[in-house]
Design an enzyme around this catalytic site. Structure first.
Site, PDB file in Angstrom:
ATOM      1  N   THR A  81       7.976 -30.122 -27.712  1.00  0.00           N
ATOM      2  CA  THR A  81       8.419 -30.001 -29.098  1.00  0.00           C
ATOM      3  C   THR A  81       9.270 -28.746 -29.264  1.00  0.00           C
ATOM      4  OG1 THR A  81       6.482 -28.702 -29.742  1.00  0.00           O
ATOM      5  CG2 THR A  81       6.277 -31.101 -29.865  1.00  0.00           C
ATOM      6  N   VAL A 113       0.897 -35.635 -44.486  1.00  0.00           N
ATOM      7  CA  VAL A 113       1.031 -34.929 -43.213  1.00  0.00           C
ATOM      8  C   VAL A 113       1.546 -33.529 -43.513  1.00  0.00           C
ATOM      9  CG1 VAL A 113       1.991 -34.909 -40.896  1.00  0.00           C
ATOM     10  CG2 VAL A 113       1.566 -37.098 -42.039  1.00  0.00           C
ATOM     11  N   ILE A 114       0.692 -32.548 -43.324  1.00  0.00           N
ATOM     12  CA  ILE A 114       1.063 -31.153 -43.556  1.00  0.00           C
ATOM     13  C   ILE A 114       1.661 -30.593 -42.273  1.00  0.00           C
ATOM     14  CG2 ILE A 114       0.186 -28.843 -44.103  1.00  0.00           C
ATOM     15  CD1 ILE A 114      -2.017 -30.274 -45.739  1.00  0.00           C
ATOM     16  N   TYR A 127      -3.970 -17.613 -30.898  1.00  0.00           N
ATOM     17  CA  TYR A 127      -3.798 -19.068 -30.943  1.00  0.00           C
ATOM     18  C   TYR A 127      -5.083 -19.770 -30.511  1.00  0.00           C
ATOM     19  CZ  TYR A 127      -1.581 -23.635 -30.242  1.00  0.00           C
ATOM     20  OH  TYR A 127      -1.244 -24.966 -30.304  1.00  0.00           O
ATOM     21  N   LYS A 172      -7.384 -22.123 -33.111  1.00  0.00           N
ATOM     22  CA  LYS A 172      -7.695 -23.525 -32.844  1.00  0.00           C
ATOM     23  C   LYS A 172      -9.193 -23.736 -32.617  1.00  0.00           C
ATOM     24  CE  LYS A 172      -3.515 -25.136 -33.188  1.00  0.00           C
ATOM     25  NZ  LYS A 172      -3.145 -25.906 -34.402  1.00  0.00           N
ATOM     26  N   LYS A 214     -10.258 -27.603 -49.270  1.00  0.00           N
ATOM     27  CA  LYS A 214     -10.755 -27.153 -50.571  1.00  0.00           C
ATOM     28  C   LYS A 214     -10.098 -27.911 -51.726  1.00  0.00           C
ATOM     29  CE  LYS A 214     -10.906 -23.179 -53.714  1.00  0.00           C
ATOM     30  NZ  LYS A 214     -12.208 -23.597 -54.288  1.00  0.00           N
TER      31      LYS A 214
END
Length: 312
Positions: A242, A46-47, A207, A211, A171
């Site tokens: 969040t 999870v990045i 933004y 996306k 990549k």
């Protein structure tokens, strides 16, 4: 300029907010991660897991008994906290989990070569599910609807964080996912419904564009690697309170932040738990009812829905 309140219930049909008849603000029992058990050795990266949606995605995979979790973030103290919480969560359910952390800047390619090395050395190069959750709401000058008033460095940082990092992740990490020991072969790119927006006084252009590019990149990856079994899905996580959202969005837009932070993680686990090539290359919303979505499988594939195209 004052920011208008946003009422998502009145969103245009093409935003897809109500593509399923039923929607959810919290995970339904049908997609409860604790009802899932991933195979032995299942490895998840999870990045962008230091807080918010990414943190809760990592927790969902622990609930689903993934044995190996790798989490990344720019902030080491955030990773230390999340790692402890993941290990505690695993202990509470009587399972063993190996949690590895990597402090990384998701906008830099060298971060992903280090991540690849970590997977090679610590997990025999196995990677079943990759979740790209790096991203963030724009700050500073980017909220102005007038492009000539924006700061160039802020603009470039926003695009890099919300899109370019996903290219680096693909990549350097897709080659691992195509190896025989990597069974899951699933990529989840965390996008945003903001990719539909064009009004700069509601969503900053950088933004929205970042996306939108992520959505198209998801489609390209899904199509180009379909013959090798890779499934790639873009997921709008819902609108949750969040730290990132509360810190970047004007107070007048906080009224839409009503979705549970754990909702997206439950949907990610739902995507990963079995082969769902019928949604590969497509965009879905975590707020949708997944049973309703699956009932539309034939319609989605036949009419090639949930992809971006020009209306003519």
């Amino acid at each position: 300029m004052a920011q208008p309140e946003l009422d998502l219930s009145k969103a245009p049909a093409h935003w897809g907010m109500n593509f399923t008849e039923t929607t959810h603000q919290q995970p339904s029992r049908r997609i409860d991660p604790s009802n899932v058990t991933f195979p032995q050795g299942y490895t998840v990266v999870v990045i962008g897991a230091g807080k918010g949606i990414g943190e809760h995605i990592a927790k969902a995979y622990v609930q689903a008994r993934a044995e190996n979790i790798v989490i990344t973030s720019r902030t080491g103290s955030d990773l230390d906290r999340v790692k402890k919480e993941l290990e505690t969560l695993a202990q509470q359910t009587g399972q063993a989990v190996k949690v590895s952390t990597l402090v990384q800047d998701a906008t830099k390619p060298e971060s992903y070569t280090k991540l690849k090395d970590l997977l090679e050395e610590g997990f025999n190069g196995r990677l079943d599910t990759l979740v790209f959750c790096a991203g963030g709401g724009p700050v500073g000058t980017l909220w102005t609807p007038h492009i000539d008033e924006t700061d160039v460095d802020e603009w470039n940082e926003s695009i890099a964080l919300n899109f370019t990092g996903s290219y680096y992740a693909a990549k350097y990490l897709v080659p691992l996912m195509l190896r025989p020991q990597s069974h899951g072969k699933t990529i989840v790119n965390i996008t945003s419904a903001a990719s539909h927006f064009t009004g700069g006084n509601i969503t900053p252009a950088s933004y929205s564009i970042g996306k939108l590019a992520l959505n198209r990149f998801t489609q390209i990856l899904g199509e180009n690697y379909a013959d090798q079994g890779l499934v790639v899905v873009a997921v709008h996580p819902g609108s949750s309170p969040t730290p990132g959202a509360l810190g970047s969005m004007p107070p007048s837009l906080h009224n839409i932040l009503t979705d549970d932070q754990g909702l997206c993680g439950a949907v990610c686990v739902w995507i990963s738990k079995e082969k769902r090539d019928w949604i590969s290359g497509r965009y879905i919303c975590a707020t949708w009812d997944m049973d309703d979505l699956e009932s539309k499988k034939e319609e989605i594939v036949k009419e090639d829905k949930l992809k971006w195209r020009m209306a003519v």
